[in-house]
Design an enzyme around this catalytic site. Structure first.
Site, short mmCIF file in Angstrom:
data_model
loop_
_atom_site.label_atom_id
_atom_site.label_comp_id
_atom_site.label_asym_id
_atom_site.label_seq_id
_atom_site.Cartn_x
_atom_site.Cartn_y
_atom_site.Cartn_z
N ASP A 91 -2.76 1.62 -37.36
CA ASP A 91 -2.21 1.94 -38.69
C ASP A 91 -3.11 2.85 -39.53
O ASP A 91 -2.62 3.72 -40.25
CB ASP A 91 -1.84 0.67 -39.47
CG ASP A 91 -2.95 -0.35 -39.59
OD1 ASP A 91 -4.06 -0.13 -39.09
OD2 ASP A 91 -2.68 -1.42 -40.19
N GLN B 257 -3.94 -2.83 -36.12
CA GLN B 257 -4.82 -2.66 -34.97
C GLN B 257 -5.24 -4.01 -34.38
O GLN B 257 -5.13 -5.05 -35.04
CB GLN B 257 -6.09 -1.92 -35.41
CG GLN B 257 -5.85 -0.48 -35.84
CD GLN B 257 -7.17 0.22 -36.11
OE1 GLN B 257 -7.51 0.47 -37.25
NE2 GLN B 257 -7.91 0.55 -35.08
N HIS B 258 -5.75 -3.94 -33.16
CA HIS B 258 -6.55 -5.00 -32.51
C HIS B 258 -5.79 -6.21 -31.98
O HIS B 258 -6.34 -6.95 -31.16
CB HIS B 258 -7.65 -5.54 -33.44
CG HIS B 258 -8.43 -4.51 -34.19
ND1 HIS B 258 -9.17 -3.54 -33.56
CD2 HIS B 258 -8.59 -4.31 -35.53
CE1 HIS B 258 -9.76 -2.78 -34.50
NE2 HIS B 258 -9.42 -3.22 -35.69
O1 LIG Z 1 -8.32 -4.43 -38.53
C1 LIG Z 1 -7.99 -3.43 -39.15
C2 LIG Z 1 -8.71 -2.15 -38.97
O2 LIG Z 1 -9.80 -2.22 -38.10
C3 LIG Z 1 -6.84 -3.52 -40.11
O3 LIG Z 1 -6.79 -2.39 -40.92
C4 LIG Z 1 -5.55 -3.75 -39.37
O4 LIG Z 1 -5.22 -2.56 -38.69
C5 LIG Z 1 -4.44 -4.29 -40.26
O5 LIG Z 1 -4.03 -3.42 -41.22
P1 LIG Z 1 -3.00 -3.77 -42.41
O6 LIG Z 1 -1.80 -4.38 -41.78
O7 LIG Z 1 -3.71 -4.66 -43.33
O8 LIG Z 1 -2.69 -2.47 -43.07
#
Ligand SMILES: O=C(CO)[C@@H](O)[C@H](O)COP(=O)(O)O
Ligand SMILES: Nc1ncnc2c1ncn2[C@@H]1O[C@H](COP(=O)(O)OP(=O)(O)O)[C@@H](O)[C@H]1O
Length: 458
Positions: free
Chosen positions: A229, A74-75
């Protein structure tokens, strides 16, 4: 040739790209592929594209696949110019340089929690856009469109990019849109004014595709909407009321699917949306699986040896407590923090206790996340433990000592990619599939309050 229908799901996560190709009827994985991403908190999206191509090739290609959907971290801020070119490397969710920008946005927009469901933190896209405006004004001025990792990969797979720069064809879904910091989960729409406040001018944002809708098709290949994700994992696990998912990947996340949106003014719980039309209150930590990577490397052992060491120590590690803020921390919001080891005595300072303190420390951060979800009205009947580090038997054993509800470990699998495959089947058939997720371990509840008491004391 087989007459079964195959669909694909992708997880373009922080550390790697994973592709699963599954039987659309049962969800059984038929083929899979994986490729690594570069390290760092600033990444050229081209590296994700290359990894996606490699992972698809390892999974045997898409020639016999009817639909694909892309889930992803995300983000991340992917900024495009009017020619569809990436302006600068993407700033990822775990890049904390926009911590001050987050504080600035919160101060400038007093009703930001009502408008977005969340207090902005350095992870959110809006704060990265504000950082760009303040620190790279020439780049900010060139921004014609802002996309997230999954949006950009979906767009490229659909044949768009600098060679075909149709920015109006960008798509996203409500789960990933809800992590931008300029999307209103209650109105189910972007808050364009917030986007402008962050970036300093208007820009194109991807169209939000509904959960059952298709994001388009190329030839016979149908595209699902894609997802953030965590929302992808909730879909892949088939999480229902009472299930709290704890994911231990690069990030640690604790989340649940709920009927109503959350708005936590304290900023602990992010008020995200899920990928099925509901909501996904979520707590995220910056320090999760890589805490174990770091301590394994320090001790010169493999992950499994680290687990064996940890299980030789007693719960509470004789008072040794690791506060694992190796990369700063997001929850609690301490972007500049560093890790600290407490309680070192001649007796407690052993390899076994350090291994246990690492696992206990990362799990205590997540247990605090569970407390925060509960304080925001989430019911926890059981924990579904997933992510790379959940594969370690010591992590699930110790999780059963840290959490006060039953821990269930689903069969090892790529649940974000599986959730994206659910979206593929949904977009293809119009029906959300109900695939069964086998359980691999269900350690008995073995709650040991001393672990959290010691951690809280430091
Ligand atoms: O920033 C967040 C949720 O807000 C993280 O969960 C990212 O979405 C990255 O996820 P992974 O790659 O570590 O699973
Ligand atoms: N058996 C294990 N024990 C502990 N950590 C593990 C184990 N297997 C994988 N990991 C760690 O899990 C992480 C990858 O998990 P994953 O969920 O794929 O992360 P992400 O989705 O953030 O890319 C890596 O840091 C890896 O070292």
């Amino acid at each position: 040739m087989s007459d079964r229908t195959l669909v694909a799901g992708v997880d373009s996560s922080t550390q790697s790209c994973k592709v699963v190709i599954v039987d659309a009827e049962t969800g059984a994985v038929v083929r899979s592929g994986r490729a690594s991403h570069p390290a760092g908190t600033e990444v050229d999206p081209q590296a994700w594209w290359d990894a996606l191509q490699d992972a698809i090739a390892e999974a045997g290609g898409l020639d016999d696949v009817a639909a694909i959907s892309v889930g992803g971290q995300q983000h991340g801020m992917v900024v495009l110019d009017a020619g569809g070119r990436v302006i600068r490397p993407a700033l990822l969710w775990n890049d904390t340089r926009s911590a001050q920008a987050a504080r600035d946005l919160a101060a400038e927009v007093p009703d930001i929690v009502e408008r977005t469901g969340s207090v902005p933190v350095a992870s959110f896209t809006s704060t990265k856009l504000r950082w760009l405006r303040d620190n790279e004004p020439e780049n900010a001025a060139r921004v014609a469109a802002v996309a997230l990792p999954h949006d950009w990969l979906t767009w490229r797979l659909r044949g768009f990019g600098p060679e075909n720069p149709r920015l109006d064809t960008l798509t996203t879904d409500r789960s990933d849109a809800s992590g931008t910091g300029y999307w209103n989960p209650t109105l189910n729409d972007y808050d364009y004014e917030l986007l402008t406040i962050a970036l300093g001018h208007e820009a194109i944002v991807p169209r939000v595709v509904a959960p059952s809708e298709s994001a388009g098709a190329v030839g016979n290949l149908v595209f699902g909407p894609g997802a953030g994700d965590n929302a992808g994992a909730a879909l892949g696990l088939g999480a229902v009321a009472g299930d709290v998912v704890v994911s231990i990947g690069t990030s640690g996340t604790v989340f649940a699917v709920t009927e109503t949106p959350s708005r936590d003014a304290s900023g602990t719980v992010a008020g995200f949306a899920d990928a099925s039309g509901l909501y996904l209150p979520l707590v995220a930590t910056l320090n999760a699986a890589r805490v174990l990577d770091s301590i394994s490397a320090l001790l010169g052992v493999t992950h499994n040896e680290l687990g064996e060491l940890a299980l030789r120590a007693q719960p509470g590690a004789e008072g040794l407590v690791l506060q694992p803020y190796f990369e700063g921390e997001r929850t609690p919001n301490l972007p500049d923090a560093t890790a600290t080891l407490f309680g070192m005595t001649l007796a407690s300072t052993s390899r076994e206790n350090l291994a246990r303190a690492a696992i206990e420390g990362l799990l205590c951060g997540l247990a605090a996340g569970l407390d925060a979800l509960r304080a925001n009205g989430v019911t926890a009947s059981r924990i579904l433990l997933v992510g790379g580090a959940a594969q370690n038997p010591a992590v699930s054993t110790i999780a059963a000592q840290v959490f006060d509800v039953p821990v269930v470990v689903p069969q090892p699998g790529e649940y974000v990619a599986a959730g994206a495959a659910v979206q593929s089947a949904w977009a293809l058939t119009g029906q959300r599939p109900a695939w069964v997720v086998p359980v691999s371990a269900e350690p008995a509840v073995d709650y040991r309050p001393i672990i959290r008491e010691q951690y809280a004391a430091v």
